[in-house]
Scaffold this motif. Structure first.
Motif, mmCIF file in Angstrom:
data_model
loop_
_atom_site.group_PDB
_atom_site.id
_atom_site.type_symbol
_atom_site.label_atom_id
_atom_site.label_comp_id
_atom_site.label_asym_id
_atom_site.label_seq_id
_atom_site.Cartn_x
_atom_site.Cartn_y
_atom_site.Cartn_z
ATOM 1 N N ALA A 1 0.896 -1.342 0.002
ATOM 2 C CA ALA A 1 0.076 0.277 0.043
ATOM 3 C C ALA A 1 0.720 1.107 0.024
ATOM 4 N N GLY A 2 1.990 1.227 0.725
ATOM 5 C CA GLY A 2 3.128 2.368 0.808
ATOM 6 C C GLY A 2 3.646 2.499 -0.445
ATOM 7 N N GLU A 3 4.098 1.608 -1.083
ATOM 8 C CA GLU A 3 4.442 1.542 -2.606
ATOM 9 C C GLU A 3 3.799 2.186 -3.664
ATOM 10 N N ARG A 4 2.293 1.818 -3.384
ATOM 11 C CA ARG A 4 1.478 2.440 -4.201
ATOM 12 C C ARG A 4 1.022 3.804 -4.197
ATOM 13 N N LEU A 5 1.017 4.180 -2.832
ATOM 14 C CA LEU A 5 0.602 5.665 -2.581
ATOM 15 C C LEU A 5 1.855 6.287 -3.069
ATOM 16 N N ALA A 6 3.161 5.831 -2.629
ATOM 17 C CA ALA A 6 4.389 6.648 -3.354
ATOM 18 C C ALA A 6 4.390 6.645 -4.679
ATOM 19 N N ARG A 7 4.205 5.565 -5.502
ATOM 20 C CA ARG A 7 4.080 5.740 -6.986
ATOM 21 C C ARG A 7 3.128 6.710 -7.452
ATOM 22 N N GLU A 8 1.733 6.741 -6.879
ATOM 23 C CA GLU A 8 0.984 7.768 -7.283
ATOM 24 C C GLU A 8 1.330 9.340 -6.841
ATOM 25 N N PHE A 9 1.977 9.258 -5.868
ATOM 26 C CA PHE A 9 2.570 10.728 -5.437
ATOM 27 C C PHE A 9 3.540 11.226 -6.345
ATOM 28 N N LEU A 10 4.467 10.358 -6.748
ATOM 29 C CA LEU A 10 5.657 10.680 -7.447
ATOM 30 C C LEU A 10 5.113 10.789 -8.917
ATOM 31 N N GLU A 11 4.065 10.121 -9.458
ATOM 32 C CA GLU A 11 3.558 10.391 -10.802
ATOM 33 C C GLU A 11 2.755 11.676 -11.040
ATOM 34 N N GLN A 12 1.990 12.040 -9.651
ATOM 35 C CA GLN A 12 1.456 13.330 -9.704
ATOM 36 C C GLN A 12 2.467 14.500 -10.037
ATOM 37 N N GLN A 13 3.892 14.229 -9.211
ATOM 38 C CA GLN A 13 4.893 15.275 -9.474
ATOM 39 C C GLN A 13 5.660 15.318 -10.793
ATOM 40 N N GLY A 14 5.196 14.487 -11.707
ATOM 41 C CA GLY A 14 5.741 14.492 -13.248
ATOM 42 C C GLY A 14 6.633 13.443 -13.449
ATOM 43 N N LEU A 15 7.280 12.410 -12.258
ATOM 44 C CA LEU A 15 7.673 11.403 -12.670
ATOM 45 C C LEU A 15 7.376 10.181 -13.603
ATOM 46 N N TRP B 1 17.375 8.877 -13.971
ATOM 47 C CA TRP B 1 17.097 7.649 -13.187
ATOM 48 C C TRP B 1 16.832 7.709 -11.797
ATOM 49 N N ILE B 2 15.712 7.463 -11.256
ATOM 50 C CA ILE B 2 15.599 7.560 -9.808
ATOM 51 C C ILE B 2 15.243 6.131 -9.335
ATOM 52 N N PHE B 3 15.913 5.675 -8.140
ATOM 53 C CA PHE B 3 15.797 4.619 -7.453
ATOM 54 C C PHE B 3 15.424 5.186 -6.053
ATOM 55 N N VAL B 4 13.957 4.738 -5.845
ATOM 56 C CA VAL B 4 13.174 5.079 -4.791
ATOM 57 C C VAL B 4 13.044 3.982 -3.674
ATOM 58 N N GLU B 5 13.341 4.313 -2.534
ATOM 59 C CA GLU B 5 13.070 3.480 -1.321
ATOM 60 C C GLU B 5 11.949 4.148 -0.583
ATOM 61 N N VAL B 6 10.988 3.007 -0.465
ATOM 62 C CA VAL B 6 9.573 3.511 0.173
ATOM 63 C C VAL B 6 9.655 3.007 1.684
ATOM 64 N N LYS B 7 9.388 3.851 2.467
ATOM 65 C CA LYS B 7 9.220 3.214 3.962
ATOM 66 C C LYS B 7 7.924 3.741 4.309
ATOM 67 N N TYR B 8 7.173 2.794 4.844
ATOM 68 C CA TYR B 8 5.795 3.183 5.398
ATOM 69 C C TYR B 8 5.624 2.600 6.727
ATOM 70 N N ARG B 9 4.975 3.866 7.535
ATOM 71 C CA ARG B 9 5.018 3.127 9.083
ATOM 72 C C ARG B 9 3.301 3.808 9.358
ATOM 73 N N SER B 10 2.767 3.055 10.061
ATOM 74 C CA SER B 10 1.131 3.073 10.282
ATOM 75 C C SER B 10 1.088 4.284 11.561
ATOM 76 N N SER B 11 2.335 4.370 12.202
ATOM 77 C CA SER B 11 2.336 5.434 13.286
ATOM 78 C C SER B 11 3.659 5.949 13.428
ATOM 79 N N LEU C 1 14.083 8.801 -0.996
ATOM 80 C CA LEU C 1 13.260 8.187 -0.167
ATOM 81 C C LEU C 1 11.967 8.785 -0.065
ATOM 82 N N ILE C 2 10.837 7.890 -0.015
ATOM 83 C CA ILE C 2 9.458 8.564 0.302
ATOM 84 C C ILE C 2 9.128 7.578 1.658
#
Length: 116
Positions: free
Chosen positions: A14-28, A52-62, A101-102
């Motif tokens: 879910a975190g990766e999906r949010l990150a991808r959508e966010f980055l696509e909205q930023q034009g990536l 090229w951008i290598f993105v590490e996604v870190k998701y925490r629920s709190s 990093l997202i």
């Protein structure tokens, strides 16, 4: 896999999906995700123009334990760099690359460009 591992995997996806959508909205532009090698994994690969951008996604629920932004350690950074180098070699990429990093805490997204 037990219930906790399944929940962690689902929240990571879910975190990766949010990150991808966010980055696509930023034009990536999305290239690939979840590239796995025995020595490391790449969450997202994006492009911004020719870069090229290598993105590490870190998701925490709190935000406990320092939150997502503090969840990346030196050993993991080295594994990410090694995986990216391998991906670059396999795909004959000759371009500028960077590591972002997202960090997502609940629904708060922090984007650190050139994080390491």
């Amino acid at each position: 896999m037990d219930d906790k591992q399944l929940a962690t995997q689902a929240s990571g996806q879910a975190g990766e999906r949010l990150a991808r959508e966010f980055l696509e909205q930023q034009g990536l532009t999305f290239v690939q995700q979840n590239i796995k090698y025995k020595f490391g994994e790449l969450d997202l690969i994006m492009k911004q123009g020719e870069e090229w951008i290598f993105v590490e996604v870190k998701y925490r629920s709190s935000g406990r334990y320092g939150g997502a932004i503090n969840a990346l350690g030196n050993k993991q950074i080295q594994r990410l760099k090694r995986a990216a180098e391998h991906f670059i070699q396999l795909n004959h990429i000759d371009a500028i690359c960077r590591f972002d990093l997202i960090a997502i805490d609940d629904d708060q997204i922090n984007w650190l460009q050139n994080a390491f």
